[in-house]
Design an enzyme around this catalytic site. Sequence first.
Site, PDB file in Angstrom:
ATOM      1  N   CYS A 109       0.958  -1.266   0.051  1.00  0.00           N
ATOM      2  CA  CYS A 109      -0.032  -0.102   0.072  1.00  0.00           C
ATOM      3  C   CYS A 109       0.843   1.274  -0.018  1.00  0.00           C
ATOM      4  O   CYS A 109       0.482   2.226  -0.319  1.00  0.00           O
ATOM      5  CB  CYS A 109      -1.013   0.136   1.150  1.00  0.00           C
ATOM      6  SG  CYS A 109      -1.971  -1.566   1.354  1.00  0.00           S
ATOM      7  N   HIS A 246      -3.550   7.059   1.968  1.00  0.00           N
ATOM      8  CA  HIS A 246      -4.000   5.707   1.495  1.00  0.00           C
ATOM      9  C   HIS A 246      -5.470   5.455   2.130  1.00  0.00           C
ATOM     10  O   HIS A 246      -5.411   5.743   3.323  1.00  0.00           O
ATOM     11  CB  HIS A 246      -2.908   4.767   1.884  1.00  0.00           C
ATOM     12  CG  HIS A 246      -3.210   3.259   1.757  1.00  0.00           C
ATOM     13  ND1 HIS A 246      -3.964   2.644   0.380  1.00  0.00           N
ATOM     14  CD2 HIS A 246      -3.753   2.176   2.762  1.00  0.00           C
ATOM     15  CE1 HIS A 246      -4.203   1.553   0.548  1.00  0.00           C
ATOM     16  NE2 HIS A 246      -3.879   1.328   1.997  1.00  0.00           N
ATOM     17  N   ASN A 276     -10.029  -0.453  -0.170  1.00  0.00           N
ATOM     18  CA  ASN A 276      -8.727  -0.160  -0.164  1.00  0.00           C
ATOM     19  C   ASN A 276      -8.046  -0.807  -1.264  1.00  0.00           C
ATOM     20  O   ASN A 276      -8.358  -2.154  -1.496  1.00  0.00           O
ATOM     21  CB  ASN A 276      -8.106  -1.036   1.214  1.00  0.00           C
ATOM     22  CG  ASN A 276      -6.530  -1.013   1.403  1.00  0.00           C
ATOM     23  OD1 ASN A 276      -5.927  -0.789   0.439  1.00  0.00           O
ATOM     24  ND2 ASN A 276      -6.060  -1.493   2.365  1.00  0.00           N
TER      25      ASN A 276
HETATM   26  N1  COA Z   1     -18.845  -8.147   9.760  1.00  0.00           N
HETATM   27  C1  COA Z   1     -18.956  -8.558  10.815  1.00  0.00           C
HETATM   28  N2  COA Z   1     -18.102  -8.786  11.867  1.00  0.00           N
HETATM   29  C2  COA Z   1     -16.943  -8.823  11.609  1.00  0.00           C
HETATM   30  C3  COA Z   1     -16.490  -8.719  10.288  1.00  0.00           C
HETATM   31  C4  COA Z   1     -17.268  -8.204   9.333  1.00  0.00           C
HETATM   32  N3  COA Z   1     -16.818  -8.132   8.146  1.00  0.00           N
HETATM   33  N4  COA Z   1     -15.153  -8.695  10.313  1.00  0.00           N
HETATM   34  C5  COA Z   1     -14.887  -8.838  11.512  1.00  0.00           C
HETATM   35  N5  COA Z   1     -15.896  -9.305  12.390  1.00  0.00           N
HETATM   36  C6  COA Z   1     -16.064  -9.329  13.884  1.00  0.00           C
HETATM   37  C7  COA Z   1     -14.916 -10.100  14.503  1.00  0.00           C
HETATM   38  O1  COA Z   1     -15.110 -11.543  14.141  1.00  0.00           O
HETATM   39  C8  COA Z   1     -14.754  -9.804  15.759  1.00  0.00           C
HETATM   40  O2  COA Z   1     -16.099 -10.571  16.368  1.00  0.00           O
HETATM   41  P1  COA Z   1     -15.718 -11.217  18.247  1.00  0.00           P
HETATM   42  O3  COA Z   1     -15.554 -10.138  18.859  1.00  0.00           O
HETATM   43  O4  COA Z   1     -17.076 -12.016  18.084  1.00  0.00           O
HETATM   44  O5  COA Z   1     -14.446 -12.117  17.772  1.00  0.00           O
HETATM   45  C9  COA Z   1     -15.576  -8.395  16.014  1.00  0.00           C
HETATM   46  O6  COA Z   1     -16.088  -8.128  14.521  1.00  0.00           O
HETATM   47  C10 COA Z   1     -14.543  -7.172  16.216  1.00  0.00           C
HETATM   48  O7  COA Z   1     -13.231  -7.775  15.565  1.00  0.00           O
HETATM   49  P2  COA Z   1     -12.140  -6.330  15.420  1.00  0.00           P
HETATM   50  O8  COA Z   1     -10.920  -7.150  14.680  1.00  0.00           O
HETATM   51  O9  COA Z   1     -11.582  -6.411  16.898  1.00  0.00           O
HETATM   52  O10 COA Z   1     -12.672  -5.233  14.844  1.00  0.00           O
HETATM   53  P3  COA Z   1     -11.875  -3.767  14.701  1.00  0.00           P
HETATM   54  O11 COA Z   1     -12.859  -3.076  15.302  1.00  0.00           O
HETATM   55  O12 COA Z   1     -10.510  -4.032  15.064  1.00  0.00           O
HETATM   56  O13 COA Z   1     -11.976  -3.696  13.056  1.00  0.00           O
HETATM   57  C11 COA Z   1     -10.859  -3.664  11.131  1.00  0.00           C
HETATM   58  C12 COA Z   1     -11.710  -4.684  12.217  1.00  0.00           C
HETATM   59  C13 COA Z   1     -10.157  -4.841  10.119  1.00  0.00           C
HETATM   60  C14 COA Z   1     -12.051  -2.725  10.501  1.00  0.00           C
HETATM   61  C15 COA Z   1      -9.548  -2.820  11.740  1.00  0.00           C
HETATM   62  O14 COA Z   1      -8.990  -3.731  12.808  1.00  0.00           O
HETATM   63  C16 COA Z   1      -8.974  -2.445  10.905  1.00  0.00           C
HETATM   64  O15 COA Z   1      -9.405  -1.294   9.955  1.00  0.00           O
HETATM   65  N6  COA Z   1      -7.644  -2.614  10.847  1.00  0.00           N
HETATM   66  C17 COA Z   1      -6.657  -1.733   9.838  1.00  0.00           C
HETATM   67  C18 COA Z   1      -6.916  -2.634   8.599  1.00  0.00           C
HETATM   68  C19 COA Z   1      -6.173  -2.023   7.423  1.00  0.00           C
HETATM   69  O16 COA Z   1      -6.469  -0.933   7.239  1.00  0.00           O
HETATM   70  N7  COA Z   1      -5.510  -2.956   6.428  1.00  0.00           N
HETATM   71  C20 COA Z   1      -4.879  -2.385   5.452  1.00  0.00           C
HETATM   72  C21 COA Z   1      -3.808  -1.573   5.883  1.00  0.00           C
HETATM   73  S1  COA Z   1      -2.918  -1.103   4.146  1.00  0.00           S
END
Ligand code: COA
Length: 319
Positions: A109, A246, A276
């Site tokens: 990215c 990004h 993304n």
């Molecule tokens: N729909 C519904 N629930 C989902 C889900 C989806 N698409 N994806 C994950 N969940 C659930 C998980 O299973 C978890 O459930 P649990 O608590 O029962 O285990 C819950 O949602 C919370 O998951 P978590 O990973 O803690 O959520 P979060 O608030 O951290 O958000 C992201 C997840 C991925 C959106 C966030 O971590 C993020 O944006 N990270 C950066 C990712 C990124 O930008 N990557 C690319 C960089 S270039």
Amino acid sequence: MKIIGTGSSLPKKIVTNDDLSAFLDTSDEWIRTRTGIRERHIAVEETTTSMGVEAARNALEDAGVAPEELDLIIAATVTSDRIIPMLSCQVQAELGAKNAVAFDIGAACSGFLFALGTANAYLSTGKYKNALIIGAETLSKIMDWTDRSTCVLFGDGAGAAVVSAEGDHLLSIVQGSDGAGGMALECVNRSTNNPFCRAESNTFSYVHMDGPAVYKFAVRTIPKAIMQVLDEAGLTPDQVDYYLLHQANLRILDAAAARLKQPMEKFPTNMERCGNISAASVPILLDEVCRAGKIKEGDLIVLAGFGAGLTWGACVLRW
Ligand code: COA
């Protein structure tokens, strides 16, 4: 150097959050509130090469530069159609840019920022005059479409810019890497498999991500890299007209804006429509902002990328 033209290309097919919830345990509400994403473009007929070529043609037309006038093509991608020949060489062939040196960069990215930094280094030698830099991805082919925590976040597309050695847009650029944190976002390539070492399994893996770890990395690193690049240019955050970051997650942009004490109006986004798109996110956004006539001559623009590697990059341009 100076950016003298931009272009982009997105697949025709649009996939909404509701479309995803038809086969995944997810919802529009979860995806929108956690990420800001409403829909993304997914390649059906398009390839990384076809989108890269279209974005490149649009950028060349915008710049008024003929393919034969290019002496450098750098493509940033982690999803080229072939391991060899590289995307940049395939784009070169399709364009007929026979005078260009062409090679790829893998910085995920941050790829477009790394391509820009590399083009700048080449142009500053005086041997090269016109560079084409491309960020192009078909991320949909490396997603596990049963993993709701990753596949909902990404999309496909390409962006490009023509960069001339004449002009002084670039005030400062920084790049960084932290391989020690790299396993937070990984995708395994082919295994070693030969007559002397048989692989137990010989399949590519899909993208695997520790979302919260990547989130913390981004929120910590991006404002720091932006402050570093502004300090080097003798500027303050208030002086910047637009921050083109990004497009990973709206909450990451919110956090960066808060840390820099800047209003969100300075942070244009397209993630709600595109998700993304890794190396293509920043150049597609730049192209959209330029074509919307938002950037005026003299404006100060920050571009910043971050992601797998881990890697990051930021630059400040006076348009
Ligand atoms: N729909 C519904 N629930 C989902 C889900 C989806 N698409 N994806 C994950 N969940 C659930 C998980 O299973 C978890 O459930 P649990 O608590 O029962 O285990 C819950 O949602 C919370 O998951 P978590 O990973 O803690 O959520 P979060 O608030 O951290 O958000 C992201 C997840 C991925 C959106 C966030 O971590 C993020 O944006 N990270 C950066 C990712 C990124 O930008 N990557 C690319 C960089 S270039």
